[in-house]
Motif scaffolding. Structure first.
Motif, PDB file in Angstrom:
ATOM      1  N   ALA A  12      29.959  38.254  34.448  1.00  0.00           N
ATOM      2  CA  ALA A  12      29.697  39.120  35.601  1.00  0.00           C
ATOM      3  C   ALA A  12      28.466  38.633  36.341  1.00  0.00           C
ATOM      4  CB  ALA A  12      29.503  40.555  35.137  1.00  0.00           C
ATOM      5  N   GLU A  13      28.483  38.819  37.663  1.00  0.00           N
ATOM      6  CA  GLU A  13      27.349  38.441  38.506  1.00  0.00           C
ATOM      7  C   GLU A  13      26.899  39.665  39.296  1.00  0.00           C
ATOM      8  OE1 GLU A  13      28.719  35.205  40.930  1.00  0.00           O
ATOM      9  OE2 GLU A  13      28.732  33.806  39.252  1.00  0.00           O
ATOM     10  N   PRO A  14      25.630  39.736  39.659  1.00  0.00           N
ATOM     11  CA  PRO A  14      25.137  40.908  40.396  1.00  0.00           C
ATOM     12  C   PRO A  14      25.885  41.160  41.706  1.00  0.00           C
ATOM     13  CG  PRO A  14      23.305  39.551  39.653  1.00  0.00           C
ATOM     14  CD  PRO A  14      24.565  38.788  39.350  1.00  0.00           C
ATOM     15  N   GLU A  15      26.357  40.114  42.370  1.00  0.00           N
ATOM     16  CA  GLU A  15      27.043  40.280  43.651  1.00  0.00           C
ATOM     17  C   GLU A  15      28.518  40.663  43.503  1.00  0.00           C
ATOM     18  OE1 GLU A  15      26.499  36.041  42.503  1.00  0.00           O
ATOM     19  OE2 GLU A  15      25.059  37.523  43.117  1.00  0.00           O
ATOM     20  N   ASP A  16      28.984  40.873  42.287  1.00  0.00           N
ATOM     21  CA  ASP A  16      30.376  41.280  42.070  1.00  0.00           C
ATOM     22  C   ASP A  16      30.678  42.652  42.657  1.00  0.00           C
ATOM     23  OD1 ASP A  16      31.072  38.954  40.768  1.00  0.00           O
ATOM     24  OD2 ASP A  16      31.040  39.837  38.756  1.00  0.00           O
ATOM     25  N   GLY A  17      29.720  43.533  42.693  1.00  0.00           N
ATOM     26  CA  GLY A  17      29.995  44.893  43.133  1.00  0.00           C
ATOM     27  C   GLY A  17      30.870  45.587  42.105  1.00  0.00           C
ATOM     28  N   VAL A  18      31.863  46.331  42.565  1.00  0.00           N
ATOM     29  CA  VAL A  18      32.792  47.006  41.658  1.00  0.00           C
ATOM     30  C   VAL A  18      33.789  45.972  41.145  1.00  0.00           C
ATOM     31  CG1 VAL A  18      34.529  48.814  41.431  1.00  0.00           C
ATOM     32  CG2 VAL A  18      32.542  49.183  42.889  1.00  0.00           C
ATOM     33  N   ARG A  19      33.912  45.900  39.824  1.00  0.00           N
ATOM     34  CA  ARG A  19      34.809  44.926  39.195  1.00  0.00           C
ATOM     35  C   ARG A  19      36.129  45.619  38.865  1.00  0.00           C
ATOM     36  NH1 ARG A  19      32.612  40.341  36.829  1.00  0.00           N
ATOM     37  NH2 ARG A  19      33.749  40.698  34.883  1.00  0.00           N
ATOM     38  N   VAL A  20      37.217  45.114  39.484  1.00  0.00           N
ATOM     39  CA  VAL A  20      38.527  45.748  39.373  1.00  0.00           C
ATOM     40  C   VAL A  20      39.500  44.772  38.706  1.00  0.00           C
ATOM     41  CG1 VAL A  20      40.429  46.810  40.645  1.00  0.00           C
ATOM     42  CG2 VAL A  20      38.074  47.072  41.474  1.00  0.00           C
ATOM     43  N   LEU A  21      39.977  45.130  37.523  1.00  0.00           N
ATOM     44  CA  LEU A  21      40.985  44.315  36.841  1.00  0.00           C
ATOM     45  C   LEU A  21      42.333  44.578  37.495  1.00  0.00           C
ATOM     46  CD1 LEU A  21      41.740  42.379  34.539  1.00  0.00           C
ATOM     47  CD2 LEU A  21      42.114  44.401  33.104  1.00  0.00           C
ATOM     48  N   VAL A  22      42.997  43.523  37.942  1.00  0.00           N
ATOM     49  CA  VAL A  22      44.269  43.671  38.654  1.00  0.00           C
ATOM     50  C   VAL A  22      45.437  43.059  37.884  1.00  0.00           C
ATOM     51  CG1 VAL A  22      43.224  43.946  40.927  1.00  0.00           C
ATOM     52  CG2 VAL A  22      43.791  41.652  40.110  1.00  0.00           C
ATOM     53  N   ASP A  23      45.295  42.949  36.574  1.00  0.00           N
ATOM     54  CA  ASP A  23      46.386  42.500  35.700  1.00  0.00           C
ATOM     55  C   ASP A  23      46.963  43.708  34.976  1.00  0.00           C
ATOM     56  OD1 ASP A  23      45.846  39.909  36.440  1.00  0.00           O
ATOM     57  OD2 ASP A  23      44.861  39.344  34.567  1.00  0.00           O
ATOM     58  N   ARG A  24      48.260  43.699  34.747  1.00  0.00           N
ATOM     59  CA  ARG A  24      48.918  44.814  34.052  1.00  0.00           C
ATOM     60  C   ARG A  24      48.547  44.836  32.572  1.00  0.00           C
ATOM     61  NH1 ARG A  24      52.886  48.328  35.517  1.00  0.00           N
ATOM     62  NH2 ARG A  24      53.062  47.195  37.473  1.00  0.00           N
ATOM     63  N   LEU A  25      48.387  43.656  31.975  1.00  0.00           N
ATOM     64  CA  LEU A  25      48.059  43.538  30.551  1.00  0.00           C
ATOM     65  C   LEU A  25      46.583  43.201  30.388  1.00  0.00           C
ATOM     66  CD1 LEU A  25      51.134  41.362  29.501  1.00  0.00           C
ATOM     67  CD2 LEU A  25      50.908  43.859  29.375  1.00  0.00           C
ATOM     68  N   TRP A  26      45.980  43.729  29.322  1.00  0.00           N
ATOM     69  CA  TRP A  26      44.580  43.404  29.047  1.00  0.00           C
ATOM     70  C   TRP A  26      44.482  41.928  28.676  1.00  0.00           C
ATOM     71  CZ3 TRP A  26      40.334  45.786  30.298  1.00  0.00           C
ATOM     72  CH2 TRP A  26      39.136  45.257  29.826  1.00  0.00           C
ATOM     73  N   PRO A  27      43.464  41.210  29.182  1.00  0.00           N
ATOM     74  CA  PRO A  27      43.316  39.776  28.906  1.00  0.00           C
ATOM     75  C   PRO A  27      43.128  39.481  27.417  1.00  0.00           C
ATOM     76  CG  PRO A  27      41.861  40.487  30.674  1.00  0.00           C
ATOM     77  CD  PRO A  27      42.440  41.716  30.080  1.00  0.00           C
ATOM     78  N   ARG A  28      43.821  38.477  26.948  1.00  0.00           N
ATOM     79  CA  ARG A  28      43.749  38.088  25.540  1.00  0.00           C
ATOM     80  C   ARG A  28      42.345  37.660  25.145  1.00  0.00           C
ATOM     81  NH1 ARG A  28      48.947  35.280  23.201  1.00  0.00           N
ATOM     82  NH2 ARG A  28      50.489  36.392  24.419  1.00  0.00           N
ATOM     83  N   GLY A  29      41.946  38.099  23.968  1.00  0.00           N
ATOM     84  CA  GLY A  29      40.699  37.637  23.379  1.00  0.00           C
ATOM     85  C   GLY A  29      39.438  38.147  24.051  1.00  0.00           C
ATOM     86  N   LEU A  30      39.553  39.131  24.912  1.00  0.00           N
ATOM     87  CA  LEU A  30      38.383  39.627  25.638  1.00  0.00           C
ATOM     88  C   LEU A  30      38.107  41.065  25.224  1.00  0.00           C
ATOM     89  CD1 LEU A  30      36.307  38.919  27.846  1.00  0.00           C
ATOM     90  CD2 LEU A  30      37.894  39.900  29.504  1.00  0.00           C
ATOM     91  N   ALA A  31      36.919  41.291  24.692  1.00  0.00           N
ATOM     92  CA  ALA A  31      36.524  42.644  24.304  1.00  0.00           C
ATOM     93  C   ALA A  31      36.311  43.485  25.556  1.00  0.00           C
ATOM     94  CB  ALA A  31      35.250  42.603  23.478  1.00  0.00           C
ATOM     95  N   LYS A  32      36.711  44.742  25.497  1.00  0.00           N
ATOM     96  CA  LYS A  32      36.608  45.604  26.669  1.00  0.00           C
ATOM     97  C   LYS A  32      35.174  45.761  27.156  1.00  0.00           C
ATOM     98  CE  LYS A  32      40.942  47.856  26.205  1.00  0.00           C
ATOM     99  NZ  LYS A  32      41.750  49.017  26.383  1.00  0.00           N
ATOM    100  N   ASP A  33      34.216  45.851  26.261  1.00  0.00           N
ATOM    101  CA  ASP A  33      32.825  46.001  26.703  1.00  0.00           C
ATOM    102  C   ASP A  33      32.272  44.714  27.296  1.00  0.00           C
ATOM    103  OD1 ASP A  33      32.926  44.860  24.152  1.00  0.00           O
ATOM    104  OD2 ASP A  33      30.991  45.686  23.552  1.00  0.00           O
TER     105      ASP A  33
END
Length: 116
Positions: A12-33
């Motif tokens: 994540a970068e400070p200029e991201d603003g609101v981060r919106v996941l646009v995939d139907r499935l949760w990304p493999r191997g990535l912890a939610k936090d």
């Protein structure tokens, strides 16, 4: 206010603003936090059928984009898309995808529609 498209695996970068996941499935191997996802509107993601058709080599990216835009015109998807537009009116939005080629993905179609 701007819309960016990034891979969800990138830090994540400070200029991201609101981060919106646009995939139907949760990304493999990535912890939610670790993902730092603020919103996950599944209704704006491509249908399972469309996603499978595109990844199976069923057609061109342009045809995929047309079919995806048609899906986004449906009631539930259109309402969710309006929700993302509301976020954009408040500040920057970053659309996150696990796609290896984000510029040839549904996230780019969404970004174009949001900027229109």
């Amino acid at each position: 206010m701007s819309v960016r498209v990034r891979r969800v695996y990138d830090p994540a970068e400070p200029e991201d603003g609101v981060r919106v996941l646009v995939d139907r499935l949760w990304p493999r191997g990535l912890a939610k936090d670790a993902a730092r996802v603020d919103e996950w509107p599944k209704a704006v993601t491509p249908s399972t059928e469309l996603r499978r058709w595109y990844h199976a080599g069923g057609g061109s990216y342009e045809e995929f984009a047309e079919r995806y835009e048609a899906e986004l015109a449906a009631d539930e998807a259109a309402e969710a898309l309006d929700g993302v537009r509301a976020l954009l009116r408040k500040g920057d939005v970053t659309l996150l995808t696990a796609s290896k080629t984000p510029q040839q993905s549904h996230a780019t179609v969404l970004a174009r529609l949001l900027q229109a």
